[in-house]
Every structure is written in C-alpha cells, then in structure tokens.
Design an enzyme around this catalytic site. Structure first.
Site, PDB file in Angstrom:
ATOM      1  N   ILE A 345       0.824  -1.216   0.000  1.00  5.50           N
ATOM      2  CA  ILE A 345       0.000   0.000   0.000  1.00  5.50           C
ATOM      3  C   ILE A 345       0.853   1.259   0.000  1.00  5.50           C
ATOM      4  O   ILE A 345       0.438   2.292  -0.542  1.00  5.50           O
ATOM      5  CB  ILE A 345      -0.959   0.011   1.211  1.00  5.50           C
ATOM      6  CG1 ILE A 345      -0.181  -0.020   2.529  1.00  5.50           C
ATOM      7  CG2 ILE A 345      -1.933  -1.161   1.130  1.00  5.50           C
ATOM      8  CD1 ILE A 345      -1.056   0.181   3.764  1.00  5.50           C
ATOM      9  N   CYS A 406      -2.546 -12.232   0.365  1.00  2.00           N
ATOM     10  CA  CYS A 406      -1.451 -11.247   0.360  1.00  2.00           C
ATOM     11  C   CYS A 406      -0.917 -11.215   1.789  1.00  2.00           C
ATOM     12  O   CYS A 406      -0.491 -12.247   2.296  1.00  2.00           O
ATOM     13  CB  CYS A 406      -1.921  -9.891  -0.134  1.00  2.00           C
ATOM     14  SG  CYS A 406      -3.411  -9.253   0.673  1.00  2.00           S
ATOM     15  N   SER A 407      -0.970 -10.067   2.450  1.00  4.49           N
ATOM     16  CA  SER A 407      -0.549 -10.023   3.853  1.00  4.49           C
ATOM     17  C   SER A 407      -1.736 -10.339   4.765  1.00  4.49           C
ATOM     18  O   SER A 407      -1.803 -11.395   5.377  1.00  4.49           O
ATOM     19  CB  SER A 407       0.054  -8.661   4.189  1.00  4.49           C
ATOM     20  OG  SER A 407       1.243  -8.451   3.449  1.00  4.49           O
ATOM     21  N   ASP A 408      -2.681  -9.403   4.824  1.00  5.27           N
ATOM     22  CA  ASP A 408      -3.860  -9.620   5.663  1.00  5.27           C
ATOM     23  C   ASP A 408      -5.084 -10.033   4.860  1.00  5.27           C
ATOM     24  O   ASP A 408      -6.155 -10.230   5.435  1.00  5.27           O
ATOM     25  CB  ASP A 408      -4.172  -8.355   6.465  1.00  5.27           C
ATOM     26  CG  ASP A 408      -3.103  -8.073   7.517  1.00  5.27           C
ATOM     27  OD1 ASP A 408      -2.517  -9.049   8.012  1.00  5.27           O
ATOM     28  OD2 ASP A 408      -2.853  -6.898   7.819  1.00  5.27           O
ATOM     29  N   GLY A 409      -4.965 -10.084   3.541  1.00  5.37           N
ATOM     30  CA  GLY A 409      -6.033 -10.637   2.726  1.00  5.37           C
ATOM     31  C   GLY A 409      -7.201  -9.717   2.464  1.00  5.37           C
ATOM     32  O   GLY A 409      -8.294 -10.190   2.160  1.00  5.37           O
ATOM     33  N   ASP A 411      -6.549  -6.337   0.793  1.00  9.39           N
ATOM     34  CA  ASP A 411      -6.170  -5.292  -0.162  1.00  9.39           C
ATOM     35  C   ASP A 411      -5.927  -5.905  -1.541  1.00  9.39           C
ATOM     36  O   ASP A 411      -6.812  -5.924  -2.388  1.00  9.39           O
ATOM     37  CB  ASP A 411      -4.935  -4.543   0.335  1.00  9.39           C
ATOM     38  CG  ASP A 411      -5.231  -3.684   1.554  1.00  9.39           C
ATOM     39  OD1 ASP A 411      -6.297  -3.059   1.579  1.00  9.39           O
ATOM     40  OD2 ASP A 411      -4.396  -3.647   2.482  1.00  9.39           O
ATOM     41  N   LYS A 448     -10.392  -2.262   4.411  1.00  6.76           N
ATOM     42  CA  LYS A 448     -10.276  -1.147   5.359  1.00  6.76           C
ATOM     43  C   LYS A 448     -10.593   0.189   4.680  1.00  6.76           C
ATOM     44  O   LYS A 448      -9.719   1.044   4.499  1.00  6.76           O
ATOM     45  CB  LYS A 448      -8.879  -1.138   5.973  1.00  6.76           C
ATOM     46  CG  LYS A 448      -8.557  -2.408   6.758  1.00  6.76           C
ATOM     47  CD  LYS A 448      -7.124  -2.427   7.253  1.00  6.76           C
ATOM     48  CE  LYS A 448      -6.909  -1.447   8.377  1.00  6.76           C
ATOM     49  NZ  LYS A 448      -5.563  -1.569   8.984  1.00  6.76           N
ATOM     50  N   ARG A 452      -8.074   3.243   4.286  1.00  6.52           N
ATOM     51  CA  ARG A 452      -7.549   3.381   2.924  1.00  6.52           C
ATOM     52  C   ARG A 452      -8.087   4.626   2.221  1.00  6.52           C
ATOM     53  O   ARG A 452      -7.390   5.242   1.410  1.00  6.52           O
ATOM     54  CB  ARG A 452      -7.902   2.143   2.099  1.00  6.52           C
ATOM     55  CG  ARG A 452      -7.330   0.837   2.636  1.00  6.52           C
ATOM     56  CD  ARG A 452      -5.814   0.791   2.536  1.00  6.52           C
ATOM     57  NE  ARG A 452      -5.293  -0.481   3.018  1.00  6.52           N
ATOM     58  CZ  ARG A 452      -4.779  -0.652   4.234  1.00  6.52           C
ATOM     59  NH1 ARG A 452      -4.679   0.365   5.071  1.00  6.52           N
ATOM     60  NH2 ARG A 452      -4.330  -1.848   4.604  1.00  6.52           N
TER      61      ARG A 452
END
Length: 761
Positions: A345, A406-409, A411, A448, A452
């Site tokens: 991001i 991805c990381s937290d799923g 984005d 988010k 975001r």
C-alpha cells in the site's frame, strides 16, 4: 462573528463584573428550566434570561448577533467571503472572481457572471495547504480525492485563516459517527431510507453459484464473528473441513482470516481467499495443511491446485522476521506456489502522488508529462494487478482451483479475486452483478475503507488507493472489451466518488460486523438505492449480453492506458465536447422512444381498423333487405353531392347506436384497444403531443435553461416529451408518457411535468 472572538469579548465583560457575579456567570448555570424573571424585562430574542446574567451581556449579544443567518441553496452558510479569485492553471492570467461559501458540508464557489458553481464536499478534501501571502491575497490550495486541485486567493489573510482552520476541522472527522452519511438527507424524497440495503444477500450470491452442494457447505461457526470478526457471518468451506481444522487454520492465519470460498466456476474450479500464514521461519500447522488439501479435493478435475501469493517474494520473506511469511512448500502437498509481485500500500500511495504531480504541471510538454507518468510507475502497478488477475482467471478457466492471499487478505487479495471473477463470469459485468461483486469481495469479506480512503483521522500511512486501482483495472478491461460490459465510465466514476464522499453508508466501516454495529441500514441511505434511480445514466449503448462467457486482458504495454477521465477529468480543454458514450446513449434512447411511440400508434391504427370493419359489416346487414330496391333505383341516382350527403346522413341517424361515426364526439381517441372501453375525445391528440419526435442536437447547447453552463463532466439530458436539453437538476422527474406503449417512466423536464399534472384528471 467567530466563536473565538465571542469568547474573548465574553470573558472581558465577565472580568468587569463583581467577583460574586463573575462566579455565578457560567453557562453551566443556564438551563431551560430557569423561570422568567419577575419583572419580565430581561429577554434575549424573546427568550427569558436568567437573573444572574447582566444587562450589559444581554445588550452586547443583541448588538453583535443581530444579523440574519445566510443560506445558499438551502445550506446554512458558516462563512461567506466575496471577491475570491479561483485560479485555473490553464488560465492564470484571467482568474475567475466570485463568492466563496463555507457550509457544514460543502465549500461552494459561485461565479456571478456565468452562474457556474463549484461544489467541493468536505469529505472529498484530501489535503489543504495555506500558501505564502501574495500581492493579490492569501492563497489556499485544496486537493481532493476526486483529483480536483483548485487554488482560492482570498483577499484578507484573516478570512483565509478562518476558512483554513474551519476546513481542517470539517474535512476529516475524529469519530466515525460524525461522518456525512449520518446527517445526510436528500433534497427530495426520491427513494426511502431502506432502499438498496436489501438488494444483495450473500446467501443468494452463493446460490447463484450453486453453493452449497456436494463439495461445499455453509459454516455456522462465524455466526457471532467468533472465528474471524472481519469475515461475513456466512462463510462457505469444504464439506470435509472439520471444526478443529477451521479453528486451527483461523489461528494460524493473520487476523484469523482462514481460507474460505469466494467463487465457484461452472467447471467446479474455485477461488478461495485468506491471509498469510503465521509461519515465521519454521512454524507449521497440520490442520491448515489439511484445510488446503480439502479445498483441492473439492475439484475432481485435477490433482493439484495453485496458491497465489500476490506479494513480491522479497516482501513475503521479510514478513517472516515478524512471525508471518508464506507457506512452506515442503509441508503442503499437491500445491504449486506462485509469487506475482504486486507492491504494498505504501508504494501504491507514493505512485498515485506522483501521478497527481504529473497532472498538475503548469505548462506540461509531451516529454515532461510522459516522463513524469513513467517515473510514477502507476501503469506498471495497474498492469501487475491485471497480470495476477489474469493468471487466476486462466487457471480457473482451465479447471484448476486457486487459493489467493497477500498479507492480511483484504487489499491485493480483494483486487485480484474480484477482477478474476469479472473476467470469468459475464454476470459480474452487468450493473447488478458488479454491485454484487463489490458487496461480496469488498464489503462482506472486508476492506479497510475507513483507513484506505481516509474517512476519519487516522495514520496517513494507512491511506492507499486500493479501490481506485480496482476501478482503474475495470476501466482497462472496458476499454479493451467495451461490448462485454453493461455499464459505462460514468458508473465507475460515481462509485469512486461516493466511496470517498461518505454521503451514503454503504462503504462506511471496514467489515460486515462494523456495519451492523453502526446500524447503517437504519441510520443511513444506501448508495445502491440512489443508483437504482439513475440507471439510465450508467448504460453502455455498445453492450452485447451474450458475446463471450469469459474475457481476457491484453497485457501488452501499448494496451495499458492512462485513465484521463478519472485523473484529469476536471482539466478543461482536454476532453471532447460531448463524450462518445453520451452521444451513443442519447441516440439509443431517442430510438427507443420513437419505437415505443410507433408501437403505440400501430395498436391505435389496428383498433381503428377493427371498428371500421365491424361497422361496415353492420351497415351491410342493415341494408341487405333493401338491396333490390337500390339496384332498381340506381339507374336514376342523382349525381348531386349535397343530395347524396343528406341521404347518407339520414341513413347514419337510423343506424345502430354503436356505429363508430354516429357519436358526436367521435375521434381517433375513442378507438381504444378494448371495444367496451372509451377514452376522452382529446386523448389521441394528447398522446401524439406527449412524445417528442425530434430531439434537440447536443452539439450547440452550452447552457441549461436555468443558466447552468455545461462542461466536460456535467451530463446533458433530453426531455422525452419536449425534446429540449437540460441539466440533471432540471430534469429530475420520471413519468410514463401517454404516447408510449410500454408505460415505462421516462425523464421529463419540470415544465412538461407540470403540464402533464394539469392535464391528468
């Protein structure tokens, strides 16, 4: 008068009073229950004043606050500044001079000479910068999330400071309950508050994919959001998955976001989404491995599946140091792992900032703009997202299931999962389907939006254009395959702007649980309800529903374009006078109106023929007994028009009462489709006059009848009754025209609407 000056003056008067009075002179002591003073003399604006408030305070307040409140278009004005110059970077030598109004929700600039208004919603403001004082005044630079960049030069520095400080407090609330949607009320009751909130149900969307079935089932463990509070209550998992597998997998995944089904293709290949595992350098979870194996077994077509990590490999490796990371290939059997390199991001945020700098160059040359666009890397990021989405779509199309994270799923995972479905399923390329896709993969599964999109005051490092990139990628697909999408570019722009506006509660909150806790369906309006009233504005006239089942993105560098309509839409001089899509849609609507009118007239003519044939038969039966006499006298028939007319008239008077020509009020309007019903004599002329056969050309129309000028982002709309062109504010009525066979409500101007109201019984 501002609040600071009021308090300073108030404190000055307070100090002049005695200590005892000053001690009692407190707002805490003033209450509505205070009785009217015995003498009845001390009143302020008709309201009794408590006895401890001195006459000096009362008289001063009456002197200072005797001005009537100012309103503009129904909005209470907090601050009004005249002789403000609005600078357009294309016309710096001749800036526009007008009046600036600051309201609780908008900043409004009005040009008195051209009647043009520039409305800036506070929630759309991205940043405010007070520039150094100049010889002409104090400049205030405002950049918006809609990519509008405008500079207001305010004559007095004190007034500029007041506007600046007020905007700082208004454009980004501290609390989510202070957002615009909780106070928004439509100017007119176009749609009820509950409209749109029940348009989409997650269960119905999965039924559309024939889920649940023999391989997939509904998991009831998240009914109270105990398994994962950022997932929806209804999640679908493999039938083989046990309770222990689900709990353990959730604990092994970041934020508890375990693998769950988001799309099932008609060939039984699926797309599941989750977050990164908490694997660190060596940790493993047997139940998580069993969970992925259960997902693989739901697809009998292949003996393997893909796990797609959307991050660059180096980023995933760096997360291992924080106890996160990625799956160890040695522990997961029958799985092929792929890293597909979408940046995080922070990189995306910096990239968009460079795009805006490229667009804001004062005198850009070709090389300067292209170099700035290239250095931003924005188009590379768009291509990377499309590339990853294409990989997933191609795999599923070939019958291979995919698990994405991805990381937290919430984005990059949301981006590529939704875009892959857009490529695979034509349903998601319709207006209703695209809204359902957003509801499922962005709203239900969590994104988010508050952070975001910068809805509230938060860490600036959390802001990132993730949803904007999703819309950009959708536009790229539309540009390549325009006939495959039911919606147009305006549809995407409306979505983008209202995601950031917080005018509707649809995108407020980060997950389903947040929205239920905030009771958004009860307290706010839905964006889908608003858009349902304007569907005709979002139709793509080139759409062909049954062209292709799936589409593929062309990833050649020449095919990835800069979206001028989004990032440069407020720049004058670079857009066509009338967008091609608007011209095509206007032509299509005109044809639809004429076809509907022709169909109505065809039925009228058919009914008229029916009456004529019935009447001719009755006349033939009535005169059959005298046919012989007529033949004998035919040789002596007098060739006199008046004599013959009188003779036929006498025959008509002796005919049956249902003769179509006998009634004195005979007209085409009486020839209704149902012979037993009748309509007023003037009905047919009203029907003929209710439909405009000729529509005014859009080319030479520069202003609406209300004096509002048309520009590159204001839509020209025809009135279907008179054929004239109006702005969206002047053509806010939809009624059924008597001359249309379908009875469908169509846009009409206010003047035509009033005329139709007078004519209706």
């Amino acid at each position: 008068m501002d609040f600071t000056r009021f308090m300073n003056k108030f404190n000055e008067i307070e100090r002049q009073l005695s200590p005892t009075s000053a001690l009692r002179l407190s707002f805490d002591n003033i209450s509505p229950e205070t009785e009217e003073p015995p003498d009845g003399n001390k009143r302020l604006w008709g309201v009794p004043v408590p006895p401890f408030v001195s006459e000096k305070v009362v008289s001063w307040i009456e002197e200072e606050f005797n001005e009537a409140p100012v309103f503009y278009n129904g909005n209470s004005v907090l601050k009004k500044v005249e002789n403000v110059r609005m600078i357009d970077r294309y016309n710096t030598k001749n800036p526009t001079v007008g009046t600036l109004y600051l309201t609780a929700t908008h900043l409004i600039f009005v040009e008195p000479d051209s009647n043009k208004e520039t409305w800036i919603l506070h929630m759309h403001v991205a940043s405010i910068e007070k520039l150094p004082l100049s010889t002409t005044g104090s400049p205030l630079l405002i950049r918006c999330k809609t990519f509008l960049s405008v500079t207001f030069v305010i004559p007095k520095d004190s007034e500029c400071h007041d506007v600046y400080t007020s905007l700082l407090k208004l454009f980004q609330p501290v609390s989510i309950n202070k957002l615009y949607c909780f106070n928004y009320q439509p100017a007119k009751d176009d749609f009820p508050k509950n409209a749109g909130w029940d348009f989409f149900k997650l269960e119905a969307e999965f039924k559309h994919m024939l889920v649940p079935n023999e391989n997939w089932t509904l998991c009831s463990m998240n009914e109270s959001y105990e398994l994962c509070d950022t997932y929806p209550r209804q999640i679908y998992v493999p039938k083989e998955a046990t309770k222990l597998m689900l709990i353990s997998s959730s604990r092994f995944r970041s934020k508890g976001r375990l693998p769950a089904l988001t799309y099932l293709h008609n060939n039984k290949a699926s797309i599941c989404r989750c977050s990164q595992p908490l694997s660190g350098f060596s940790a493993r979870c047997l139940e998580d491995e069993q969970m992925l194996e259960a997902i693989r077994k739901t697809n009998p077509n292949t003996d393997y599946m893909y796990v797609v990590d959307t991050r660059p490999r180096i980023n995933a490796m760096a997360n291992r140091a924080a106890g996160k990371g990625y799956e160890n290939e040695a522990f997961y059997e029958n799985i092929k792992f792929h890293f597909l390199g979408i940046e995080n991001i922070h990189v995306q945020r910096a990239s968009l900032q460079k795009v805006l700098e490229a667009c804001e160059q004062k005198s850009p040359t070709m090389s300067a703009f292209l170099n700035a666009l290239e250095s931003s890397g924005w188009l590379k990021h768009i291509r990377s997202i499309l590339d990853t989405s294409s990989f997933i779509a191609n795999a599923v199309d070939k019958g291979v299931s995919v698990v994405v994270h991805c990381s937290d799923g919430w984005d990059r995972t949301a981006q590529v999962c939704s875009l892959a479905q857009l490529m695979l399923n034509p349903y998601y390329r319709t207006i209703k389907g695209f809204q359902a896709l957003i509801e499922k993969d962005w709203l239900a599964f969590g994104h988010k939006f508050s952070e975001r999109c910068g809805h509230i005051q938060t860490d600036a490092r959390e802001v990132s254009p993730i949803f904007t990139q999703f819309l950009d990628c959708t536009w790229q697909l539309m540009s390549q395959r325009s006939e495959s999408f039911e919606f147009n570019e305006r549809f995407l722009l409306i979505l983008h702007d209202h995601v950031h506006s917080c005018q509707f509660g649809t995108f407020v909150g980060n997950c389903e649980k947040d929205r239920l806790d905030l009771k958004l369906a009860e307290r706010t309006f839905s964006l889908w309800g608003f858009m349902a009233n304007h569907l005709n504005e979002y139709i793509n006239p080139l759409y062909k529903p049954n062209v292709d089942e799936s589409i593929k993105a062309n990833l050649a560098p020449q095919c990835i374009k800069f979206w001028r309509g989004m990032y440069s839409r407020f720049e004058s001089g670079i857009h066509p006078r009338e967008p091609l899509g608007d011209l095509l849609l206007d032509s299509k609507e005109h044809c639809n109106s004429l076809e509907d009118h022709v169909q109505h007239l065809t039925k009228r003519i058919a009914s008229f023929k029916n009456y004529i044939s019935k009447s001719a038969k009755k006349l033939q039966d009535a005169t059959s007994t005298t046919s012989k006499v007529s033949k004998e006298t035919s040789s002596t028939e007098i060739n006199d028009n008046k004599y013959n007319y009188d003779k036929k008239l006498s025959e008509l008077s002796a005919a049956d009462d249902d003769h179509p020509l006998k009634a004195s009020n005979m007209s085409f309007a009486n020839l209704s489709l149902n012979a037993e019903q009748s309509s007023p004599a003037q009905a047919l002329p009203d029907e003929l006059n209710s439909v405009a056969v000729d529509w005014k050309p859009m080319r030479n129309v520069t202003t609406c009848s209300c004096s509002t000028p048309f520009d590159q982002f204001s839509k020209k709309t025809h009135c279907w009754r008179c054929g004239d062109i109006f702005c969206e504010r002047c053509i806010d009525k939809n009624v059924a025209l008597p001359g249309h066979d379908s009875g469908k409500a169509v846009p009409v101007c206010r003047g035509c609407f009033r005329q139709m109201q007078k004519q209706s019984p």
